[in-house]
Write an enzyme that holds these catalytic residues in place. Structure first.
Site, PDB file in Angstrom:
ATOM      1  N   ARG A 219      -5.918  -2.956  -3.176  1.00 17.66           N
ATOM      2  CA  ARG A 219      -6.809  -2.067  -2.424  1.00 17.66           C
ATOM      3  C   ARG A 219      -7.132  -1.131  -3.387  1.00 17.66           C
ATOM      4  O   ARG A 219      -8.317  -0.922  -3.593  1.00 17.66           O
ATOM      5  CB  ARG A 219      -6.235  -1.418  -1.326  1.00 17.66           C
ATOM      6  CG  ARG A 219      -7.177  -0.491  -0.665  1.00 17.66           C
ATOM      7  CD  ARG A 219      -6.719   0.484   0.478  1.00 17.66           C
ATOM      8  NE  ARG A 219      -6.030   1.715  -0.291  1.00 17.66           N
ATOM      9  CZ  ARG A 219      -4.804   2.274   0.044  1.00 17.66           C
ATOM     10  NH1 ARG A 219      -4.155   1.721   0.982  1.00 17.66           N
ATOM     11  NH2 ARG A 219      -4.464   3.184  -0.623  1.00 17.66           N
TER      12      ARG A 219
ATOM     13  N   HIS B  18      10.808   6.634   0.588  1.00 15.27           N
ATOM     14  CA  HIS B  18       9.386   6.110   1.140  1.00 15.27           C
ATOM     15  C   HIS B  18       9.644   5.047   1.876  1.00 15.27           C
ATOM     16  O   HIS B  18       8.454   4.535   2.313  1.00 15.27           O
ATOM     17  CB  HIS B  18       8.677   5.716  -0.123  1.00 15.27           C
ATOM     18  CG  HIS B  18       7.293   5.282   0.095  1.00 15.27           C
ATOM     19  ND1 HIS B  18       6.559   4.326   0.121  1.00 15.27           N
ATOM     20  CD2 HIS B  18       6.313   6.161   0.624  1.00 15.27           C
ATOM     21  CE1 HIS B  18       5.434   4.014   0.399  1.00 15.27           C
ATOM     22  NE2 HIS B  18       5.127   5.436   0.519  1.00 15.27           N
TER      23      HIS B  18
END
Length: 698
Positions: A569, A440
């Site tokens: 978030r 990732h």
């Protein structure tokens, strides 16, 4: 009495991951309900809300149902079983979905019609327009349709995930019996059918429904109602058993089409007998059934939000060319590399131009005769990526090009397989990463021959090499010619492509080998160094925070008096404001025009870091992630200002309470409104105009 934060068995210290995610999607929906947001952008937020829910059901709900079916009783850190989580998801989601449809049909579509852009009902149109639509149906739609009967000789058809279908009830005039059929609304045709003589559209499914008699001559069409199914789209590949990972991924993608149904959406006026028939045939119950009063498939509203009406959307944003790259995307390669030799460069997209910085590193290197090798990790990218095209061009020029393509990037598997094959065809060395680990990390390496010898240039970022998402997501990146960081990234690529067993690096923090340990050590260092003269401070911006071990470390630090300010978030499993445990922790979420996607850390005694890793077990233990230190004082100051602004936002920020609820922040009496993203856009403009723009102020 203070609780012991090391007791991870205490569920009172943690919030549930799934319920926290649903609260994030509620914050997305709040943007759709906000009259300060332009109308078409509000419609887009409804579409995002819908596509988020689709993925939530396909992955998270599907996973819980699989656990339930397997008899898994393991509890989450917050103490819930899979069955309890499913029950609470259902209780939370049904009213939330009703709220979304009330917003869409009660506010947004009427406002759009008032702007002269209506979504028409067919029966409201004049005869001439209906005739024109009938001709369109005959020419463009009818040839694509395939009615599928359901009776003893015709089993119930396979319904693909996220497809729209009409459940049609017919009466056989000869046999005097009722029949049932399914008609798929073809996804190959636009769902919004434009009118010819007036502005606006009709829905494709409505056009099909009023013309069903053409599909069933000799039968009486009694009724037709829309429905939609969502299927399990999660899969795992046992790499140790797969001789060819690419072929194994392709096989699993084919299986995805036949996953179990996890949600059934039906039109609100569908008779209960038809609902019962669908539930029985699809194997779902009442909790998985959503009766929708309005348009099924909210994600399709992206097409409506794309309508060409500039006055109904945000003013276009043009990213600013970094002040150290005055010629932008046309910067000669030698000038770009010279600037990086002069000092590190920090990029903040979409405020800074992606094309002129992050992408330019690769595109310039591809055509630079002095460049010997380019290496890059590819997790997600766009359909026509200039970065990938440049890598192919570099290989054709004879440069050594290595690309690690992550085939398991969820819902981008097919695109990544296509890119992998295209890259291999032109001689790029394509690898698929380490067994059992997703790669990732967002890293690029350019190796260049210069007068003083071989030099490495590096990019480490928080976002993918994707020019499309670079316009919509906020992401940070570090471009550097630092020799030690170049050596670190070079050695990491050796781990990813070869048999190296390296676990530590000079400066990089890499998961899964040492990132978790190093983060824990830096949190503890804040506790040890905390004092009156220089109090401890931890600030972080993350997408998700659910790792119980790191949450426990933050609780310990808060108990010791370290101030902790977090901008999260989405999912947050940490419970702030618990007496004796987390009064010193503040959690904020900012949801606005751009998707906040940065991962940046600030330790008052441990420096600044940015990179790809969220604080989740999967990122820390099952993925290759990279965090890089930002050591230049001016760049550190810029990161501090970004965090200052996000934490000071009082128009698009939400505060997390100890009960897991989020409250939208509003300016207080006499307080100036602060919209972090708007301020960052203005400062970028000032930089682009040669203004000050970098003042460390809020």
């Amino acid at each position: 009495m203070c609780r012991d934060p090391t007791d991870r068995a205490d569920p009172r210290l943690f919030l549930n991951r799934e319920l926290s995610w649903l609260q994030f999607n509620r914050r997305v929906l709040a943007q759709a309900a906000d009259p300060a947001v332009p109308l078409l952008e509000r419609i887009r937020f409804v579409a995002i809300f819908g596509s988020n829910l689709d993925e939530f059901f396909m992955i998270r709900v599907a996973g819980l149902k699989a656990q339930l079916a397997a008899g898994v009783r393991r509890r989450t850190p917050d103490g819930r079983t899979p069955a309890q989580q499913l029950q609470e998801i259902d209780a939370c989601l049904h009213p939330m979905v009703r709220e979304a449809y009330a917003c869409l049909h009660g506010e947004l579509l009427p406002e759009l019609a008032a702007e002269g852009i209506p979504l028409h009902r067919l029966e409201e149109l004049p005869e001439l327009e209906r005739q024109r639509l009938a001709e369109h149906y005959d020419e463009q739609v009818f040839p694509v349709l395939t009615p599928l009967a359901v009776d003893p000789s015709h089993p119930f058809p396979y319904i693909s995930g996220l497809s729209l279908s009409l459940a049609v009830t017919l009466r056989d005039r000869e046999a005097h019996e009722r029949r049932f059929a399914r008609v798929k609304v073809p996804a190959v045709l636009p769902r919004l059918v434009a009118l010819g003589s007036r502005p606006g559209w009709v829905l494709l499914e409505d056009l099909i429904a009023v013309n069903l008699a053409r599909l069933f001559p000799g039968m009486e069409v009694v009724e037709a109602h829309l429905f939609r199914v969502t299927r399990n789209a999660d899969f795992d590949v046992e790499e140790d058993e797969a001789d060819d990972l690419l072929l194994a991924i392709q096989a699993e993608l084919r299986k995805r089409r036949f996953g179990a149904v996890v949600r059934l959406e039906v039109a609100g006026d569908m008779p209960e007998r038809v609902v019962a028939l669908l539930q029985d045939e699809l194997g779902v119950g009442e909790p998985e059934t959503y009766r929708i009063e309005g348009l099924l498939g909210l994600s399709d509203l992206h097409g409506l939000a794309d309508h060409d009406a500039p006055h109904l959307r945000w003013a276009p944003w043009e990213p600013v060319v970094h002040t150290r790259l005055p010629h932008g995307a046309e910067t000669p390669a030698r000038q770009l590399f010279a600037e990086l030799r002069r000092g590190d460069l920090l990029t903040h997209h979409p405020y800074d131009s992606f094309t002129a910085t992050t992408e330019r590193l690769v595109t310039a290197a591809a055509d630079d005769p002095a460049v010997l090798a380019i290496k890059l990790t590819l997790y997600r990218t766009s359909g026509d990526s200039p970065t990938v095209r440049a890598l192919m061009r570099a290989a054709e020029h004879g440069k050594q090009v290595v690309v690690l393509v992550e085939l398991r990037a969820r819902f981008d598997e097919e695109a990544n397989i296509r890119w992998a094959r295209a890259l291999e065809k032109v001689g790029v060395h394509v690898v698929y990463g380490l067994a059992g680990l997703k790669t990732h990390s967002k890293i690029a390496l350019v190796v260049r021959r210069e007068a003083g010898g071989i030099r490495r240039y590096v990019h480490v970022g928080t976002g993918n090499y994707n020019p499309q998402t670079a316009k919509l997501y906020t992401d940070l990146g570090l471009l550097t010619a630092d020799a030690d960081l170049g050596a670190d990234v070079s050695e990491l690529f050796n781990v990813l492509t070869g048999y190296a067993r390296q676990r530590t690096y000079r400066h990089l923090l890499v998961a899964p080998t040492e990132l978790r340990t190093q983060l824990g050590e830096r949190i503890r260092r804040e506790v040890e160094a905390h004092g009156e003269e220089r109090p401890g401070l931890i600030r972080a911006q993350l997408n998700s925070l659910i790792d119980p071990l790191l949450i426990a470390e933050l609780y310990r630090a808060a108990q010791a008096g370290v101030r902790i300010e977090l901008v999260v978030r989405g999912i947050c499993g940490l419970r702030p404001g618990v007496p004796g445990v987390s009064e010193g922790i503040r959690v904020t979420s900012v949801v606005g025009r751009f998707l906040e996607h940065c991962r940046v850390l600030q330790f008052s005694h441990g420096g600044y870091w940015l990179g790809s890793a969220d604080w989740m077990p999967r990122n820390l233990d099952r993925r290759v992630e990279v965090m890089v230190p930002v050591r230049d004082p001016e760049l550190q100051q810029r990161l501090a200002v970004i965090l200052d602004l996000l934490l000071a936002d009082n128009t698009h920020a939400w505060d997390l309470g100890p009960d897991g609820s989020w409250t939208r922040r509003q300016p207080g009496d006499g307080e100036e409104p602060v919209h972090a993203q708007a301020v960052l856009m203005q400062r970028a403009r000032e930089r682009g105009e040669g203004g000050e723009g970098e003042r460390p102020r809020v």
